[in-house]
Scaffold this motif. Structure first.
Motif, PDB file in Angstrom:
ATOM      1  N   LEU A   1       0.805  -1.099  -0.102  1.00 36.86           N
ATOM      2  CA  LEU A   1       0.030   0.059   0.080  1.00 36.86           C
ATOM      3  C   LEU A   1       1.004   1.215   0.072  1.00 36.86           C
ATOM      4  N   MET A   2       0.684   2.172  -1.023  1.00 32.97           N
ATOM      5  CA  MET A   2       1.404   3.395  -1.024  1.00 32.97           C
ATOM      6  C   MET A   2       0.551   4.654  -0.687  1.00 32.97           C
ATOM      7  N   LEU A   3       0.527   5.553   0.041  1.00 29.51           N
ATOM      8  CA  LEU A   3      -0.072   6.364   0.637  1.00 29.51           C
ATOM      9  C   LEU A   3       0.613   7.709  -0.024  1.00 29.51           C
ATOM     10  N   VAL A   4       0.172   8.247  -0.927  1.00 28.71           N
ATOM     11  CA  VAL A   4       0.889   9.382  -1.522  1.00 28.71           C
ATOM     12  C   VAL A   4       0.303  10.818  -1.087  1.00 28.71           C
ATOM     13  N   THR A   5       1.157  11.630  -0.691  1.00 26.45           N
ATOM     14  CA  THR A   5       0.502  13.000   0.018  1.00 26.45           C
ATOM     15  C   THR A   5       1.771  13.909  -0.103  1.00 26.45           C
ATOM     16  N   GLY A   6       1.101  14.981  -0.482  1.00 26.31           N
ATOM     17  CA  GLY A   6       2.009  16.409  -0.442  1.00 26.31           C
ATOM     18  C   GLY A   6       2.037  16.957   1.001  1.00 26.31           C
ATOM     19  N   GLU A   7       1.061  16.394   1.775  1.00 23.76           N
ATOM     20  CA  GLU A   7       0.762  17.265   3.219  1.00 23.76           C
ATOM     21  C   GLU A   7       0.611  16.183   4.126  1.00 23.76           C
ATOM     22  N   PRO A   8       1.757  15.363   4.603  1.00 25.77           N
ATOM     23  CA  PRO A   8       1.787  14.261   5.437  1.00 25.77           C
ATOM     24  C   PRO A   8       1.410  14.744   6.716  1.00 25.77           C
TER      25      PRO A   8
ATOM     26  N   ARG B   1      -1.244  16.238   7.484  1.00 22.55           N
ATOM     27  CA  ARG B   1      -2.803  16.213   7.657  1.00 22.55           C
ATOM     28  C   ARG B   1      -3.146  14.620   7.913  1.00 22.55           C
ATOM     29  N   LEU B   2      -2.177  13.849   7.416  1.00 27.75           N
ATOM     30  CA  LEU B   2      -2.681  12.471   7.839  1.00 27.75           C
ATOM     31  C   LEU B   2      -2.774  11.995   9.433  1.00 27.75           C
TER      32      LEU B   2
ATOM     33  N   GLN C   1      -0.067   7.554   9.978  1.00 28.46           N
ATOM     34  CA  GLN C   1       1.334   7.840   9.955  1.00 28.46           C
ATOM     35  C   GLN C   1       1.995   6.852  10.722  1.00 28.46           C
ATOM     36  N   SER C   2       1.811   6.531  11.948  1.00 26.06           N
ATOM     37  CA  SER C   2       2.612   5.351  12.665  1.00 26.06           C
ATOM     38  C   SER C   2       2.700   4.209  12.308  1.00 26.06           C
ATOM     39  N   ARG C   3       1.905   3.862  11.230  1.00 27.35           N
ATOM     40  CA  ARG C   3       1.949   2.444  10.511  1.00 27.35           C
ATOM     41  C   ARG C   3       2.485   2.352   9.182  1.00 27.35           C
ATOM     42  N   CYS C   4       2.757   3.388   8.718  1.00 26.69           N
ATOM     43  CA  CYS C   4       3.737   3.686   7.423  1.00 26.69           C
ATOM     44  C   CYS C   4       5.051   3.939   7.781  1.00 26.69           C
ATOM     45  N   THR C   5       5.954   3.496   6.358  1.00 24.75           N
ATOM     46  CA  THR C   5       7.418   3.963   6.344  1.00 24.75           C
ATOM     47  C   THR C   5       7.403   4.994   5.642  1.00 24.75           C
ATOM     48  N   ARG C   6       7.909   6.353   5.917  1.00 22.57           N
ATOM     49  CA  ARG C   6       7.702   7.439   5.130  1.00 22.57           C
ATOM     50  C   ARG C   6       9.019   7.241   4.255  1.00 22.57           C
TER      51      ARG C   6
END
Length: 209
Positions: free
Chosen positions: A92-99, A101-102, A107-112
């Motif tokens: 799963l890839m979550l693409v954002t220009g405003e991290p 706001r997540l 955020q804690s479950r993703c690798t940035r």
């Protein structure tokens, strides 16, 4: 891709062509629906059901969610379980220009992975390939904060002309030859947001000088 070269997809095989045409059954693109500005909980639930199924190609399933900051609260909460335990080899890839706001829980479950923005000169060259001069696109980008997709369908010559006119008038103001009333009346006929952006770019260039 069934025939990658140096780690990059070949762009010619059946799998690549299906991805290019947004027809690959193992690739899910999740974005706000046409009549909505949000990614909703029903979309996330449908995604979870799809990921629970075996992949069509017997390999990895990929999800690209963009812009991820559009997840509403219920959708974000529904996504947590899938983020914690992706079924099979799902990516799963979550693409954002405003991290920021997540939700923190997401955020804690993703690798940035940070993708640095190209510099303005590179963006101007990229836009110039589609028409117009590098100089005009550079001016257009300065009005739009370096956001290339926001100016892609605009007229770079007109934007550059507005910027040049704004800078010329403000330079006259420094010399004491500006008529503020006449200028205000002329500028009121324009897009106010663009004029303000042009004023900001003038102030920034003066500060840099």
């Amino acid at each position: 891709c069934t025939a990658p070269t140096a780690g990059a997809p070949c762009g010619r095989c059946v799998e690549c062509r299906r991805v290019e045409n947004n027809e690959h059954p193992d690739l899910a693109l999740v974005s706000p629906l046409e009549d909505s500005k949000e990614i909703k909980v029903d979309q996330v639930r449908a995604l979870a059901q799809d990921l629970a199924l075996t992949s069509h190609g017997g390999r990895r399933k990929v999800v690209i969610m963009t812009p991820a900051e559009r997840l509403n609260r219920n959708a974000a909460n529904a996504l947590l379980k899938t983020l914690e335990e992706p079924p099979g080899d799902a990516l799963l890839m979550l693409v954002t220009g405003e991290p920021s706001r997540l939700p923190i829980t997401v955020q804690s479950r993703c690798t940035r992975i940070t993708a640095p923005a190209p510099d303005r000169a590179e963006l101007a060259r990229w836009l110039a390939v589609r028409g117009g001069s590098v100089a005009d696109w550079t001016a257009a980008l300065s009005l739009y904060g370096g956001r290339p997709l926001d100016v892609l369908d605009l007229d770079p010559v007109a934007l550059a002309g507005l910027q040049r006119d704004t800078h010329r008038v403000l330079d006259e103001g420094l010399r004491g030859s500006l008529d503020p009333v006449e200028t205000a009346e002329a500028w009121a006929r324009d897009d106010v947001a663009l004029r303000i952006a042009a004023i900001e770019s003038w102030v920034q260039s003066r500060a840099e000088d």
